[in-house]
Design a protein around this motif. Structure first.
Motif, PDB file in Angstrom:
ATOM      1  N   ASN A   2       7.766   5.810 -12.140  1.00 16.88           N
ATOM      2  CA  ASN A   2       7.850   4.350 -12.261  1.00 16.88           C
ATOM      3  C   ASN A   2       7.302   3.768 -10.971  1.00 16.88           C
ATOM      4  OD1 ASN A   2       9.375   4.468 -14.649  1.00 16.88           O
ATOM      5  ND2 ASN A   2      11.217   4.876 -13.432  1.00 16.88           N
ATOM      6  N   TYR A   3       6.390   2.832 -11.083  1.00 12.31           N
ATOM      7  CA  TYR A   3       5.827   2.198  -9.882  1.00 12.31           C
ATOM      8  C   TYR A   3       6.126   0.707  -9.939  1.00 12.31           C
ATOM      9  CZ  TYR A   3       2.495   0.719  -6.354  1.00 12.31           C
ATOM     10  OH  TYR A   3       1.926   0.161  -5.246  1.00 12.31           O
ATOM     11  N   ILE A   4       6.819   0.210  -8.922  1.00 12.14           N
ATOM     12  CA  ILE A   4       7.200  -1.206  -8.912  1.00 12.14           C
ATOM     13  C   ILE A   4       6.598  -1.842  -7.662  1.00 12.14           C
ATOM     14  CG2 ILE A   4       9.160  -2.831  -8.818  1.00 12.14           C
ATOM     15  CD1 ILE A   4      10.877  -0.493 -10.019  1.00 12.14           C
ATOM     16  N   LEU A   5       5.771  -2.846  -7.865  1.00  9.41           N
ATOM     17  CA  LEU A   5       5.174  -3.543  -6.718  1.00  9.41           C
ATOM     18  C   LEU A   5       5.856  -4.894  -6.574  1.00  9.41           C
ATOM     19  CD1 LEU A   5       3.020  -3.651  -4.511  1.00  9.41           C
ATOM     20  CD2 LEU A   5       1.448  -4.622  -6.202  1.00  9.41           C
ATOM     21  N   THR A   6       6.460  -5.137  -5.421  1.00  9.35           N
ATOM     22  CA  THR A   6       7.150  -6.409  -5.191  1.00  9.35           C
ATOM     23  C   THR A   6       6.363  -7.226  -4.164  1.00  9.35           C
ATOM     24  OG1 THR A   6       8.481  -5.510  -3.401  1.00  9.35           O
ATOM     25  CG2 THR A   6       9.394  -5.313  -5.614  1.00  9.35           C
ATOM     26  N   VAL A 194      14.596  10.343  -7.535  1.00 10.32           N
ATOM     27  CA  VAL A 194      14.050  10.038  -6.207  1.00 10.32           C
ATOM     28  C   VAL A 194      13.527   8.605  -6.209  1.00 10.32           C
ATOM     29  CG1 VAL A 194      12.230  10.576  -4.539  1.00 10.32           C
ATOM     30  CG2 VAL A 194      13.417  12.441  -5.697  1.00 10.32           C
ATOM     31  N   VAL A 195      13.900   7.861  -5.173  1.00 11.69           N
ATOM     32  CA  VAL A 195      13.408   6.484  -5.015  1.00 11.69           C
ATOM     33  C   VAL A 195      12.671   6.415  -3.676  1.00 11.69           C
ATOM     34  CG1 VAL A 195      14.066   4.050  -4.798  1.00 11.69           C
ATOM     35  CG2 VAL A 195      15.326   5.546  -6.372  1.00 11.69           C
ATOM     36  N   LEU A 196      11.372   6.186  -3.760  1.00 14.54           N
ATOM     37  CA  LEU A 196      10.526   6.150  -2.563  1.00 14.54           C
ATOM     38  C   LEU A 196      10.171   4.695  -2.247  1.00 14.54           C
ATOM     39  CD1 LEU A 196       8.543   7.501  -0.467  1.00 14.54           C
ATOM     40  CD2 LEU A 196       6.891   7.645  -2.324  1.00 14.54           C
ATOM     41  N   LEU A 197      10.425   4.289  -1.009  1.00 19.65           N
ATOM     42  CA  LEU A 197      10.140   2.911  -0.599  1.00 19.65           C
ATOM     43  C   LEU A 197       8.976   2.889   0.389  1.00 19.65           C
ATOM     44  CD1 LEU A 197      13.738   1.579   0.244  1.00 19.65           C
ATOM     45  CD2 LEU A 197      12.571   1.641  -1.972  1.00 19.65           C
ATOM     46  N   ALA A 198       8.151   1.860   0.268  1.00 17.02           N
ATOM     47  CA  ALA A 198       7.086   1.676   1.266  1.00 17.02           C
ATOM     48  C   ALA A 198       6.786   0.192   1.347  1.00 17.02           C
ATOM     49  CB  ALA A 198       5.829   2.430   0.851  1.00 17.02           C
ATOM     50  N   CYS A 199       6.636  -0.301   2.560  1.00 16.33           N
ATOM     51  CA  CYS A 199       6.324  -1.732   2.644  1.00 16.33           C
ATOM     52  C   CYS A 199       5.180  -1.999   3.602  1.00 16.33           C
ATOM     53  CB  CYS A 199       7.571  -2.534   2.999  1.00 16.33           C
ATOM     54  SG  CYS A 199       8.054  -2.407   4.671  1.00 16.33           S
ATOM     55  N   GLU A 205      -2.362   2.968   1.933  1.00 20.89           N
ATOM     56  CA  GLU A 205      -3.347   4.040   1.842  1.00 20.89           C
ATOM     57  C   GLU A 205      -2.651   5.397   1.688  1.00 20.89           C
ATOM     58  OE1 GLU A 205      -5.826   4.932   5.226  1.00 20.89           O
ATOM     59  OE2 GLU A 205      -6.375   6.722   4.052  1.00 20.89           O
ATOM     60  N   ILE A 206      -1.602   5.604   2.488  1.00 21.61           N
ATOM     61  CA  ILE A 206      -0.925   6.904   2.433  1.00 21.61           C
ATOM     62  C   ILE A 206      -0.180   7.060   1.097  1.00 21.61           C
ATOM     63  CG2 ILE A 206       1.228   6.252   3.670  1.00 21.61           C
ATOM     64  CD1 ILE A 206      -0.686   9.499   4.234  1.00 21.61           C
ATOM     65  N   ILE A 207       0.376   5.948   0.594  1.00 25.40           N
ATOM     66  CA  ILE A 207       1.048   5.999  -0.712  1.00 25.40           C
ATOM     67  C   ILE A 207       0.028   6.368  -1.798  1.00 25.40           C
ATOM     68  CG2 ILE A 207       1.903   4.387  -2.508  1.00 25.40           C
ATOM     69  CD1 ILE A 207       4.183   5.262  -0.939  1.00 25.40           C
ATOM     70  N   ASP A 208      -1.127   5.760  -1.727  1.00 28.90           N
ATOM     71  CA  ASP A 208      -2.167   6.021  -2.713  1.00 28.90           C
ATOM     72  C   ASP A 208      -2.581   7.497  -2.684  1.00 28.90           C
ATOM     73  OD1 ASP A 208      -3.863   4.688  -4.629  1.00 28.90           O
ATOM     74  OD2 ASP A 208      -5.499   5.402  -3.350  1.00 28.90           O
ATOM     75  N   ARG A 209      -2.792   8.018  -1.473  1.00 29.43           N
ATOM     76  CA  ARG A 209      -3.198   9.428  -1.363  1.00 29.43           C
ATOM     77  C   ARG A 209      -2.077  10.352  -1.824  1.00 29.43           C
ATOM     78  NH1 ARG A 209      -4.463   9.857   4.529  1.00 29.43           N
ATOM     79  NH2 ARG A 209      -4.390  12.079   4.119  1.00 29.43           N
ATOM     80  N   ALA A 210      -0.818   9.983  -1.465  1.00 37.49           N
ATOM     81  CA  ALA A 210       0.314  10.854  -1.826  1.00 37.49           C
ATOM     82  C   ALA A 210       0.505  10.910  -3.339  1.00 37.49           C
ATOM     83  CB  ALA A 210       1.594  10.355  -1.156  1.00 37.49           C
ATOM     84  N   LEU A 211       0.319   9.771  -4.005  1.00 33.57           N
ATOM     85  CA  LEU A 211       0.647   9.717  -5.433  1.00 33.57           C
ATOM     86  C   LEU A 211      -0.517  10.085  -6.342  1.00 33.57           C
ATOM     87  CD1 LEU A 211       2.810   6.469  -5.517  1.00 33.57           C
ATOM     88  CD2 LEU A 211       3.573   8.831  -5.311  1.00 33.57           C
ATOM     89  N   CYS A 234       7.214  -0.567  -3.854  1.00 32.64           N
ATOM     90  CA  CYS A 234       6.397  -1.007  -2.719  1.00 32.64           C
ATOM     91  C   CYS A 234       6.524  -2.517  -2.539  1.00 32.64           C
ATOM     92  CB  CYS A 234       4.927  -0.682  -2.948  1.00 32.64           C
ATOM     93  SG  CYS A 234       4.595   1.081  -2.910  1.00 32.64           S
ATOM     94  N   ALA A 235       6.355  -2.944  -1.310  1.00 26.72           N
ATOM     95  CA  ALA A 235       6.328  -4.386  -1.022  1.00 26.72           C
ATOM     96  C   ALA A 235       4.974  -4.705  -0.409  1.00 26.72           C
ATOM     97  CB  ALA A 235       7.437  -4.747  -0.053  1.00 26.72           C
TER      98      ALA A 235
END
Ligand code: PGA
Length: 238
Positions: A2-6, A194-199, A205-211, A234-235
């Motif tokens: 699940n990908y949630i962009l806030t 697992v809930v991964l947060l990034a803001c 960029e790192i989220i994109d490469r990781a996922l 993500c925020a």
């Protein structure tokens, strides 16, 4: 996944807190895997507010933290035990003896790491693991390397991590501990959720490469692509 962009840090934090709240309501004696760093602070604030409002109790909850610096007393202002007390534990009704953080002062690190994995096992594993992500793709302090390290272990922190974390040590690189104990990737990957947060754009960029890039120990968070119940929040702004 699940990908949630806030749109904001606050919205990301509220969403994360609401997932953790749901986990506790569903299973009051659950095990939460907790993270430190700047990213989860807002979620912890929201959880403390829910407790204060009488909507949530942590009485039955156990927590296991991802990591701790080697060589810092737990009372050190920058220890992750202090961080957890200041940002969450002191503001809720959790029983402190049910909160676990690796002991960075242990005289025998190998023994401490084995004990930590045994604790996670005896608790029945982690129901929900909260994660941030380092600029170099680390999760916990699982740093980029040649192989995925599955057990809790002592790790030498990378230059990237030391430099990023120097902001918590008066911007003085030489004050940052050079080693840490970190939960290994088994503990994280065996978590039921697992809930991964990034803001902020800096993490995009790192989220994109990781996922979406290759799964490789050179980018430890990429292993999360194999997790069956991963939510990424993500925020856009931090
Ligand atoms: P941050 O750190 O939340 O302070 O950006 C995340 C991490 O290093 O895992």
């Amino acid at each position: 996944m699940n990908y949630i962009l806030t749109n904001s840090y606050e919205a990301m934090s509220k969403k994360a807190a609401s997932l953790i709240c749901a986990q506790i309501l569903m299973k009051p004696a659950c095990v939460l895997g907790l993270a430190t760093g700047s990213t989860p602070i807002g979620a912890y604030k929201q959880l403390a507010a829910l407790f204060k409002a009488g909507e949530l109790s942590f009485k039955g909850v156990s927590t296991v933290n991802l990591d701790e610096y080697c060589g810092l007393q737990e009372t050190h202002p920058q220890s992750y035990r202090t961080y957890m007390n200041d940002n969450l534990f002191n503001h809720i009704d959790i029983k402190k003896h049910n909160t676990y953080v690796p002991d960075g002062m242990a005289s025998d690190y190998a023994q401490e790491c084995a004990k930590y994995d045994k604790t996670i096992h005896e608790l029945g594993g982690i129901d929900l693991q909260l994660l941030g992500i380092g600029n170099n793709g680390h999760i916990g302090f699982n740093e980029p390397g040649e192989e995925f390290v599955m057990d809790t272990h002592r790790v030498l922190l990378s230059e990237d991590t030391i430099s990023a974390n120097s902001r918590f040590f008066e911007n003085e690189i030489s004050n940052v501990p050079t080693a840490a104990l970190t939960m290994g990737l088994r503990g994280i990957m065996h978590a039921r959720k697992v809930v991964l947060l990034a803001c902020g754009k800096a993490k995009f960029e790192i989220i994109d490469r990781a996922l979406y890039g290759p799964v490789t120990p050179k980018l430890p968070a990429s292993i999360l692509q194999l997790h069956p119940d991963l939510t990424v929040i993500c925020a856009k702004e931090c």
